[in-house]
Design a protein around this motif. Structure first.
Motif, PDB file in Angstrom:
ATOM      1  N   ASP A 184      48.351  44.417  81.890  1.00 65.40           N
ATOM      2  CA  ASP A 184      48.440  43.052  82.438  1.00 65.40           C
ATOM      3  C   ASP A 184      47.823  42.030  81.486  1.00 65.40           C
ATOM      4  O   ASP A 184      48.327  40.907  81.348  1.00 65.40           O
ATOM      5  N   THR A 185      46.737  42.430  80.808  1.00 63.60           N
ATOM      6  CA  THR A 185      46.098  41.507  79.857  1.00 63.60           C
ATOM      7  C   THR A 185      47.029  41.240  78.685  1.00 63.60           C
ATOM      8  O   THR A 185      47.161  40.081  78.226  1.00 63.60           O
ATOM      9  N   MET A 186      47.703  42.281  78.216  1.00 66.42           N
ATOM     10  CA  MET A 186      48.633  42.076  77.090  1.00 66.42           C
ATOM     11  C   MET A 186      49.799  41.171  77.498  1.00 66.42           C
ATOM     12  O   MET A 186      50.238  40.324  76.729  1.00 66.42           O
ATOM     13  N   ILE A 187      50.264  41.343  78.726  1.00 71.94           N
ATOM     14  CA  ILE A 187      51.370  40.482  79.201  1.00 71.94           C
ATOM     15  C   ILE A 187      50.899  39.024  79.239  1.00 71.94           C
ATOM     16  O   ILE A 187      51.592  38.121  78.762  1.00 71.94           O
ATOM     17  N   ALA A 188      49.706  38.820  79.798  1.00 72.85           N
ATOM     18  CA  ALA A 188      49.188  37.437  79.920  1.00 72.85           C
ATOM     19  C   ALA A 188      48.942  36.819  78.538  1.00 72.85           C
ATOM     20  O   ALA A 188      49.240  35.639  78.319  1.00 72.85           O
ATOM     21  N   ASP A 189      48.425  37.624  77.606  1.00 71.57           N
ATOM     22  CA  ASP A 189      48.016  37.071  76.301  1.00 71.57           C
ATOM     23  C   ASP A 189      49.163  36.981  75.300  1.00 71.57           C
ATOM     24  O   ASP A 189      49.160  36.110  74.432  1.00 71.57           O
ATOM     25  N   ARG A 190      50.124  37.937  75.360  1.00 69.21           N
ATOM     26  CA  ARG A 190      51.086  38.055  74.259  1.00 69.21           C
ATOM     27  C   ARG A 190      52.537  37.730  74.611  1.00 69.21           C
ATOM     28  O   ARG A 190      53.362  37.532  73.728  1.00 69.21           O
TER      29      ARG A 190
END
Ligand SMILES: NC(=O)c1ccc[n+]([C@@H]2O[C@H](COP(=O)([O-])OP(=O)(O)OC[C@H]3O[C@@H](n4cnc5c(N)ncnc54)[C@H](O)[C@@H]3O)[C@@H](O)[C@H]2O)c1
Length: 288
Positions: free
Chosen positions: A241-247
């Motif tokens: 989820d963090t990668m989706i939000a950030d990238r």
């Protein structure tokens, strides 16, 4: 123009459009390696939905049988052949079995892939075995299957090949270097094969899926949480989820169905002039 004729015309045009949309691979034969589960399964179901007969080539017999049964329900024509793509003789057997049971192949999908050798999820470094096994399956396996089907496809002077790469092949990643390098090799292999087969009217393209919440990514997330300081202490889904939000500019995860939809376009007549390309299905993660 007589008004009464218009609805009939519109109806028949709509019916023709729908028939074309729904069944544009009717009478065609597709082979999907690694078609038993995940992205490969979604591709098999999509091609069946468009009318193709589908051969599932996988090492997982139980899952292959289950997916072949689903395909059969949809298109009425499926088969399985237990194939380890790292075994060139088995790939030749797959090509012969496909020809005998379904006919000559029109669509070849090289999807089988792994992220490392046994136990890669719990390691924080790549072993020699990770490099060897990942190359054997992701790169040499792909070459084996393509070589096995080449005689059938070149003889008929038509066909579509799609190779599953990854956005991990677009640039070096901070973990799983063996996997990134193998997927970069898939993009290169796609271009070489496209050049070689263009004169036989065969297109060869790659798809680079982005972030999909699959069993494979769950393991990747665990490894990232061990390896990469920014993700320390997170569980796999939190890393994802963090990668989706950030990238990901589109802020959405991708799905196996997104990949299958793209593949259906690449193997359709609408894509007859597209070859040697690697298409990102990643919500804008990489814009090249
Ligand atoms: N899941 C993702 O987020 C993601 C992202 C980018 C690219 N990809 C690529 O997409 C492809 C499919 O990935 P997935 O997530 O559906 O994985 P998955 O593990 O769900 O499916 C892979 C399939 O390949 C089969 N397979 C493995 N080794 C094989 C071999 N030696 N011979 C024949 N079959 C074999 C497995 O049995 C399985 O059915 C892979 O090439 C993967 O690298 C996946």
């Amino acid at each position: 123009m007589q008004p009464s004729i218009i609805p009939t015309r519109i109806q028949s045009m709509a019916a023709a459009f729908l028939a074309r949309e729904q069944m544009n691979f009717k009478g065609q034969v597709a082979v999907v390696t690694g078609g038993a589960t995940g992205i490969g399964r979604a591709i098999a179901l999509k091609l069946a939905d468009k009318g193709a007969a589908v051969m599932i080539a996988d090492i997982n017999e139980e899952a292959a049988e289950a997916t072949a049964a689903e395909v059969h329900e949809i298109s009425g024509n499926s088969a399985i052949f237990l194939t380890d793509v790292t075994d060139a003789a088995a790939c030749d057997g797959l090509a012969a079995a496909t020809f005998d049971s379904l006919g000559a192949v029109d669509i070849l999908v090289n999807n089988a892939g792994i992220a490392g050798s046994s136990g890669w999820q719990s390691r924080s470094f790549s072993t020699e075995e990770d490099w060897k096994r990942t190359y054997q399956v992701n790169v040499i396996g792909m070459a084996n299957v393509t070589l096995a089907f080449k005689p059938q496809m070149t003889r008929r002077r038509s066909g579509r090949i799609v190779n599953l790469a990854s956005i991990a092949g677009r640039e070096g990643r901070p973990s799983l270097p063996h996997y990134s390098a193998s997927k970069a090799a898939v993009i290169s292999l796609t271009q070489s094969t496209a050049l070689e087969l263009a004169r036989f009217n065969i297109t060869v393209n790659a798809i680079c899926p982005g972030l999909l919440w699959t069993p494979m990514w769950e393991q990747v997330g665990r490894r990232y949480a061990n390896d990469i300081p920014a993700y320390k202490g997170m569980n796999a889904r939190e890393v994802f989820d963090t990668m989706i939000a950030d990238r990901i500019p589109m802020k959405k995860e991708q799905t196996p169905e997104d990949v299958a939809d793209t593949l259906a376009f690449l193997v359709s007549d609408d894509a007859k002039n597209i070859t040697g390309q690697a298409l990102n299905v990643d919500g804008g993660f990489f814009m090249r």
